[in-house]
Write a protein that holds these residues in place. Structure first.
Motif, PDB file in Angstrom:
ATOM      1  N   PHE A   6       0.836  -1.207   0.000  1.00 49.25           N
ATOM      2  CA  PHE A   6       0.000   0.000   0.000  1.00 49.25           C
ATOM      3  C   PHE A   6       0.871   1.258   0.000  1.00 49.25           C
ATOM      4  O   PHE A   6       1.883   1.312   0.690  1.00 49.25           O
ATOM      5  N   THR A   7       0.426   2.265  -0.745  1.00 45.39           N
ATOM      6  CA  THR A   7       1.055   3.582  -0.627  1.00 45.39           C
ATOM      7  C   THR A   7       0.344   4.407   0.444  1.00 45.39           C
ATOM      8  O   THR A   7       0.967   5.247   1.095  1.00 45.39           O
ATOM      9  N   ASP A   8      -0.962   4.168   0.614  1.00 44.19           N
ATOM     10  CA  ASP A   8      -1.781   4.910   1.576  1.00 44.19           C
ATOM     11  C   ASP A   8      -2.647   3.924   2.346  1.00 44.19           C
ATOM     12  O   ASP A   8      -3.228   3.011   1.738  1.00 44.19           O
ATOM     13  N   VAL A   9      -2.757   4.128   3.653  1.00 42.67           N
ATOM     14  CA  VAL A   9      -3.604   3.274   4.486  1.00 42.67           C
ATOM     15  C   VAL A   9      -4.542   4.147   5.302  1.00 42.67           C
ATOM     16  O   VAL A   9      -4.086   5.047   6.026  1.00 42.67           O
ATOM     17  N   ILE A  10      -5.841   3.895   5.172  1.00 37.94           N
ATOM     18  CA  ILE A  10      -6.853   4.541   6.012  1.00 37.94           C
ATOM     19  C   ILE A  10      -7.370   3.466   6.952  1.00 37.94           C
ATOM     20  O   ILE A  10      -8.069   2.536   6.533  1.00 37.94           O
ATOM     21  N   ALA A  11      -6.976   3.558   8.207  1.00 38.30           N
ATOM     22  CA  ALA A  11      -7.351   2.557   9.210  1.00 38.30           C
ATOM     23  C   ALA A  11      -8.340   3.200  10.179  1.00 38.30           C
ATOM     24  O   ALA A  11      -7.959   4.017  11.021  1.00 38.30           O
ATOM     25  N   GLN A  56      10.003  -1.620  11.140  1.00 37.88           N
ATOM     26  CA  GLN A  56       9.762  -1.860   9.722  1.00 37.88           C
ATOM     27  C   GLN A  56      10.101  -0.573   8.938  1.00 37.88           C
ATOM     28  O   GLN A  56       9.251   0.286   8.703  1.00 37.88           O
ATOM     29  N   PRO A  57      11.374  -0.433   8.532  1.00 33.11           N
ATOM     30  CA  PRO A  57      11.789   0.794   7.841  1.00 33.11           C
ATOM     31  C   PRO A  57      11.078   1.026   6.517  1.00 33.11           C
ATOM     32  O   PRO A  57      10.989   2.165   6.046  1.00 33.11           O
ATOM     33  N   GLY A  58      10.540  -0.034   5.902  1.00 32.29           N
ATOM     34  CA  GLY A  58       9.820   0.130   4.645  1.00 32.29           C
ATOM     35  C   GLY A  58       8.577   0.993   4.768  1.00 32.29           C
ATOM     36  O   GLY A  58       8.077   1.526   3.767  1.00 32.29           O
ATOM     37  N   LEU A  59       8.085   1.184   5.988  1.00 29.56           N
ATOM     38  CA  LEU A  59       6.890   2.011   6.193  1.00 29.56           C
ATOM     39  C   LEU A  59       7.164   3.495   5.961  1.00 29.56           C
ATOM     40  O   LEU A  59       6.229   4.290   5.879  1.00 29.56           O
ATOM     41  N   SER A  60       8.425   3.860   5.834  1.00 32.06           N
ATOM     42  CA  SER A  60       8.766   5.270   5.630  1.00 32.06           C
ATOM     43  C   SER A  60       8.221   5.814   4.313  1.00 32.06           C
ATOM     44  O   SER A  60       8.135   7.031   4.129  1.00 32.06           O
ATOM     45  N   ARG A  76      -4.773   2.925  22.161  1.00 28.78           N
ATOM     46  CA  ARG A  76      -4.193   1.918  21.267  1.00 28.78           C
ATOM     47  C   ARG A  76      -3.905   2.548  19.891  1.00 28.78           C
ATOM     48  O   ARG A  76      -2.885   2.257  19.265  1.00 28.78           O
ATOM     49  N   THR A  77      -4.826   3.389  19.443  1.00 34.15           N
ATOM     50  CA  THR A  77      -4.615   4.084  18.175  1.00 34.15           C
ATOM     51  C   THR A  77      -3.408   5.003  18.275  1.00 34.15           C
ATOM     52  O   THR A  77      -2.581   5.078  17.359  1.00 34.15           O
ATOM     53  N   GLN A  78      -3.284   5.691  19.407  1.00 36.84           N
ATOM     54  CA  GLN A  78      -2.146   6.589  19.598  1.00 36.84           C
ATOM     55  C   GLN A  78      -0.830   5.821  19.651  1.00 36.84           C
ATOM     56  O   GLN A  78       0.193   6.289  19.130  1.00 36.84           O
ATOM     57  N   ALA A  79      -0.849   4.628  20.240  1.00 40.53           N
ATOM     58  CA  ALA A  79       0.362   3.793  20.273  1.00 40.53           C
ATOM     59  C   ALA A  79       0.756   3.376  18.861  1.00 40.53           C
ATOM     60  O   ALA A  79       1.942   3.386  18.502  1.00 40.53           O
ATOM     61  N   LEU A  80      -0.237   3.016  18.037  1.00 39.79           N
ATOM     62  CA  LEU A  80       0.042   2.663  16.647  1.00 39.79           C
ATOM     63  C   LEU A  80       0.581   3.870  15.889  1.00 39.79           C
ATOM     64  O   LEU A  80       1.535   3.746  15.098  1.00 39.79           O
ATOM     65  N   SER A  81       0.016   5.032  16.152  1.00 40.78           N
ATOM     66  CA  SER A  81       0.474   6.250  15.498  1.00 40.78           C
ATOM     67  C   SER A  81       1.940   6.548  15.850  1.00 40.78           C
ATOM     68  O   SER A  81       2.742   6.893  14.962  1.00 40.78           O
ATOM     69  N   ARG A  82       2.283   6.388  17.116  1.00 43.61           N
ATOM     70  CA  ARG A  82       3.671   6.616  17.532  1.00 43.61           C
ATOM     71  C   ARG A  82       4.608   5.627  16.846  1.00 43.61           C
ATOM     72  O   ARG A  82       5.684   6.002  16.366  1.00 43.61           O
ATOM     73  N   TYR A  83       4.206   4.369  16.803  1.00 40.35           N
ATOM     74  CA  TYR A  83       5.027   3.352  16.151  1.00 40.35           C
ATOM     75  C   TYR A  83       5.258   3.714  14.687  1.00 40.35           C
ATOM     76  O   TYR A  83       6.403   3.677  14.192  1.00 40.35           O
ATOM     77  N   LEU A  84       4.201   4.047  13.973  1.00 44.20           N
ATOM     78  CA  LEU A  84       4.324   4.371  12.553  1.00 44.20           C
ATOM     79  C   LEU A  84       5.219   5.584  12.341  1.00 44.20           C
ATOM     80  O   LEU A  84       6.061   5.609  11.429  1.00 44.20           O
ATOM     81  N   SER A  85       5.048   6.593  13.182  1.00 50.79           N
ATOM     82  CA  SER A  85       5.894   7.790  13.079  1.00 50.79           C
ATOM     83  C   SER A  85       7.357   7.447  13.305  1.00 50.79           C
ATOM     84  O   SER A  85       8.248   7.961  12.619  1.00 50.79           O
ATOM     85  N   GLU A  86       7.609   6.543  14.253  1.00 49.71           N
ATOM     86  CA  GLU A  86       8.990   6.123  14.531  1.00 49.71           C
ATOM     87  C   GLU A  86       9.603   5.388  13.338  1.00 49.71           C
ATOM     88  O   GLU A  86      10.823   5.392  13.164  1.00 49.71           O
ATOM     89  N   GLN A  87       8.766   4.775  12.504  1.00 51.19           N
ATOM     90  CA  GLN A  87       9.263   4.083  11.308  1.00 51.19           C
ATOM     91  C   GLN A  87       9.444   5.044  10.130  1.00 51.19           C
ATOM     92  O   GLN A  87       9.892   4.629   9.054  1.00 51.19           O
ATOM     93  N   GLY A  88       9.061   6.285  10.316  1.00 47.11           N
ATOM     94  CA  GLY A  88       9.209   7.280   9.261  1.00 47.11           C
ATOM     95  C   GLY A  88       7.991   7.458   8.381  1.00 47.11           C
ATOM     96  O   GLY A  88       8.051   8.175   7.374  1.00 47.11           O
TER      97      GLY A  88
END
Length: 198
Positions: A119-124, A136-140, A159-171
């Motif tokens: 995916f290039t874009d994910v709406i969760a 997962q550096p590929g998420l950048s 839980r959503t905020q934790a996922l958001s932090r994780y994704l941001s940390e991956q770039g």
């Protein structure tokens, strides 16, 4: 070919491809027309979950509310990834958008965490990822919109905020939208989604 019962609308040449993933108990029609409205002329493919929970369609098994059968999830994530890659190859789309709600958001997210190139874009919408994903550096190279309800008993906003932090940390490029209600999809949520895709 990996196959799911699905709805499929052929789009214009060179148009984006939108995959939609329904919530528990719904089917492939839940977001199919919405995706056509959000991204005019897009290819839209909407698989139906192939797990039955007391007659309700889901994308993977669980043993309780928020308690996932991780072995089953791993297998069905790989099956879904193969299905998605086959459909992407058939359309030749360069922009590939996932639109998922609840259980559908979870399968789309699970796929992206292991296959960040799909995916290039994910709406969760109202995702619940109750584990700590590996780096997962590929998420950048991905864009995300995470939506939640402030009083959602099924998907707590933390839980959503934790996922958001994780994704941001991956770039990843991450946006969030929260409405004051619960697990339902609110009108302002749909406006945020429309803004995100455009």
């Amino acid at each position: 070919m990996t196959e799911y019962f699905h709805a499929e609308t052929k789009g214009a040449s060179g148009a984006p491809l939108v995959f939609t993933f329904h919530g528990t108990g719904a089917d492939e029609t839940q977001f199919h027309e919405l995706a056509q409205h959000l991204v005019p002329n897009a290819h839209v493919i909407s698989p139906r979950g192939d797990v039955s929970e007391q007659g309700m369609a889901r994308f993977f098994r669980r043993t309780g509310e928020g308690v996932y059968d991780m072995e089953d999830l791993a297998q069905r994530r790989e099956n879904m990834a193969r299905f998605l890659r086959e459909k992407i190859a058939m359309t030749g789309a360069g922009r590939v958008i996932a639109l998922g709600y609840s259980n559908g958001a979870n399968i789309a997210t699970a796929v992206a965490l292991d296959h960040p190139d799909i995916f290039t874009d994910v709406i969760a919408m109202h995702p619940l990822i109750p584990w700590t994903p590996d780096p997962q550096p590929g998420l950048s190279k991905t864009r995300w919109l995470l939506t939640s309800g402030r009083r959602d008993p099924i998907c707590p906003p933390e839980r959503t905020q934790a996922l958001s932090r994780y994704l941001s940390e991956q770039g990843a490029d991450v946006s969030e939208h929260q409405h004051p209600g619960g697990h339902e999809i609110a009108q302002d949520e749909l406006v945020a989604i429309s803004t995100f895709v455009r």
